[in-house]
Structure formats: structure tokens, C-alpha cells
Design an enzyme around this catalytic site. Structure first.
Site, PDB file in Angstrom:
ATOM      1  N   LEU A 138       0.862  -1.169   0.000  1.00  0.00           N
ATOM      2  CA  LEU A 138       0.000   0.000   0.000  1.00  0.00           C
ATOM      3  C   LEU A 138       0.907   1.230   0.000  1.00  0.00           C
ATOM      4  CD1 LEU A 138      -2.640  -0.976   2.742  1.00  0.00           C
ATOM      5  CD2 LEU A 138      -2.930  -1.075   0.261  1.00  0.00           C
ATOM      6  N   ASP A 139       0.456   2.299  -0.649  1.00  0.00           N
ATOM      7  CA  ASP A 139       1.224   3.532  -0.633  1.00  0.00           C
ATOM      8  C   ASP A 139       1.375   4.029   0.802  1.00  0.00           C
ATOM      9  OD1 ASP A 139       1.276   3.416  -3.383  1.00  0.00           O
ATOM     10  OD2 ASP A 139      -0.452   4.736  -3.634  1.00  0.00           O
ATOM     11  N   LYS A 140       2.394   4.853   1.026  1.00  0.00           N
ATOM     12  CA  LYS A 140       2.699   5.363   2.367  1.00  0.00           C
ATOM     13  C   LYS A 140       1.460   5.916   3.066  1.00  0.00           C
ATOM     14  CE  LYS A 140       5.341   9.043   4.660  1.00  0.00           C
ATOM     15  NZ  LYS A 140       6.318  10.135   4.475  1.00  0.00           N
TER      16      LYS A 140
END
Length: 325
Positions: A138-140
Site C-alpha cells: 500500500l502507498d505510504k
């Protein structure tokens, strides 16, 4: 830490004429083909008691194969005592609910302090599993559910399941613009031609499919439920921006504040201060990589998105009569 691996088995007659490496991959599907090839070339596999380092050697059936090797732990990354919100765990997998601001894997600008570092501290045996068992990211600043493999066998099977599109991932998002109906975005995604940290819809990209449906309409924003058919980097963010509905707060793909006419002060302030993409991995469903049991998890919508939804609702109620003037 190292994992000792030893197997002895007989080549089935159904493998007549097949390559040595192909046969091993079929007999021991818990290991990737690249790992098996490494073991063959390193002399860690014997055929009828003799070392065979030729992966393309043809089989007859009935040969005795023995694998005897060690998988060394990955010492590149430091275990760090960082909190993990664990939703589920057994001998083979861990499911976590990742908060915003938590990078998944070390990289440029984030050498440590990541989910991977936290996993290595929490479960030290993960150092022998590729990428500490991380099979998707997942993105940050995207929140929500991730599954991690605790063993090589589980990791191999989960990677295969992702490639075969057998893992279901659903997201909640709040997008700019009023969307009247759901749909599908079927557009290839690749690296942006000039912005190397960005992705973009590109004819030279990899096939990418995102399904979305409208959950709630506000005056100039829409709450969505999305399902990934593929899992490209920034996929939902890129696809929503491509159809001119970037996610609220998205710093890379045009999610700048867009308050509707006569917006409440609360809404204006919140849109200006919402500094992450309004995106949450809300549901994860898969067949257990070892037992085959179907399993599903749900993660509650994070407080910042709940608050944003409530403020959008209140703005819509207060301005409902204006929409008909």
C-alpha cells in the site's frame, strides 16, 4: 537466522521427458522456480545420489531427488520495534491494518522505519522469506489491510494467487467531482514519461483494471467503493485522475481542494488540511495459502475519512435548497 531445508522424493512417471528444474518445480511447488534453479546450480540437489547442475536435463521418472540446503536470513534490513496493528495471525500468514504515514518497504528516502523493519522485529524468522513475506504493498499514506506470508511456502502460494487474480481487495475512497454511476477503468499503467516518481496511463504500460461503484454523493464529491482486478503501483489514484476524478488530498495526481459553491467553513478548512489521498483498503479476501480455507477481513474506515465524510454530508444538507434555486 537460517532455515534448514531437506526433502527426498521420487520423480513421478508423469514427469517423463520434462526438464530437471521443471520437475522440481512441480514436485515442490512451495518454492519458486528461480530459487530451485539457484539450488541446482549451487549443487544442493542430487539425482540418484549424484549432484546434477544441469537444469535442462530430461527426466525419465523413478529417479530419487534429494534437496539439502539452507536459506540464509536477509541481513540488509534492521529489525525495529515499531507498532503493528495485527488483525489476524496464524502459523503461515499475518494480516495487518496499516495506518497512514507508514512506508511498507525501505527505499530511497525511507531507509528504515517501515512495515518491513517492524515485521522483522515482531517475527524474526521472516528474514528467510523474500521481502520479509510482503507480497503486495500500500502507498505510504493509504491505510488498510495487507497480508504477509510467514513462510516461503505461503509466500510462493500468495504470489501465485495474486498473479492469478484470486485475491480480492476492495477500497473506499472519496473523489473530487460528482459521479453519477459506477464503472470500470481498463487502461494500462506505466512509469510517467517525465516524473519518475509518478505513474500514468500509457499505451506502453501494463494491463490495469479498476472497478468502482458510487456509495454516496455529495455536492461536488463522491464516496466510492473500488475493487482491483490488477495491482499496479498507484493504480486507483492514477485511474481516478485519468477519468478526471482524482482522490481528495492526493498530492501527486491532482487532488487539490475543490470546495463547492457556498461550502461551509468546516469543509473548506478540512479540504485544505487533508494532506493524504482519501483511500483505504477496507476488505481483503483470499484462500489460505496452506489450508485453502476461504478467509475475509474488514478494516474500519479511519477517523480522518469518517470525519471528512461527515463534514461533506453536513455541507450537502445545509446547501440542499441552494441546489434547486
Amino acid at each position: 537466522m537460517a532455515e534448514i531445508i531437506q526433502h527426498t522424493d521420487t520423480v513421478p512417471e508423469t514427469c517423463l521427458g520434462k526438464r530437471f528444474d521443471q520437475t522440481l518445480a512441480e514436485m515442490f511447488p512451495e518454492y519458486s522456480r528461480s530459487r530451485i534453479k539457484e539450488w541446482i546450480l549451487a549443487g544442493h540437489v542430487t539425482l540418484n545420489g549424484a549432484i546434477l547442475i544441469i537444469p535442462r536435463e530430461k527426466m525419465f521418472g523413478g529417479e530419487v531427488i534429494k534437496i539439502s540446503t539452507e536459506v540464509e536470513g536477509d541481513v540488509r534490513f534492521e529489525p525495529q520495534n515499531l507498532p503493528l496493528n495485527i488483525v489476524y495471525e496464524d502459523d503461515d500468514i499475518i494480516v495487518i491494518n496499516k495506518p497512514a504515514g507508514f512506508v511498507v518497504h525501505p527505499g530511497a528516502g525511507n531507509p528504515d522505519g517501515t512495515v518491513l523493519n517492524a515485521l522483522l522485529y515482531y517475527c524474526p524468522q521472516l528474514d528467510v522469506v523474500p521481502r520479509a513475506g510482503i507480497v503486495h504493498r500500500l502507498d505510504k499514506d493509504t491505510t488498510g489491510l495487507m497480508v504477509i506470508a510467514k513462510t516461503i511456502a505461503a509466500q510462493t502460494n500468495l504470489v501465485d494467487a495474486i498473479q492469478e487474480r484470486e485475491i480480492t481487495r476492495e477500497y473506499e475512497a472519496i473523489a473530487n467531482g460528482l459521479m453519477t454511476a459506477g464503472g470500470v477503468v481498463d487502461e494500462p499503467i506505466g512509469r510517467h514519461s517525465t516524473k519518475r516518481t509518478h505513474m500514468a496511463v500509457s499505451p506502453f504500460g501494463r494491463p490495469s483494471v479498476t472497478h468502482y461503484r458510487v456509495m454516496e454523493k455529495f455536492r461536488l464529491h463522491t464516496r466510492l467503493r473500488l475493487r482491483l482486478e490488477t495491482g499496479r503501483t498507484h493504480q486507483i489514484r492514477v485511474h481516478m485522475a485519468h477519468i478526471t476524478h482524482p482522490l481528495i488530498g492526493d498530492p501527486n495526481y491532482g487532488g487539490r481542494p475543490r470546495p463547492p459553491k457556498n461550502a461551509t467553513e468546516d469543509l473548506r478548512d478540512l479540504l485544505r488540511s487533508f494532506k493524504r489521498q482519501a483511500l483505504h483498503a477496507a476488505m481483503l479476501s483470499l484462500f489460505h495459502p496452506i489450508t485453502g480455507e476461504e478467509m475475509t477481513w474488514h478494516a474500519p474506515i479511519p477517523d480522518d475519512m469518517v470525519n471528512l465524510t461527515n463534514v461533506l454530508r453536513e455541507d450537502s444538507k445545509l446547501n440542499a435548497t441552494d441546489d434547486y434555486l
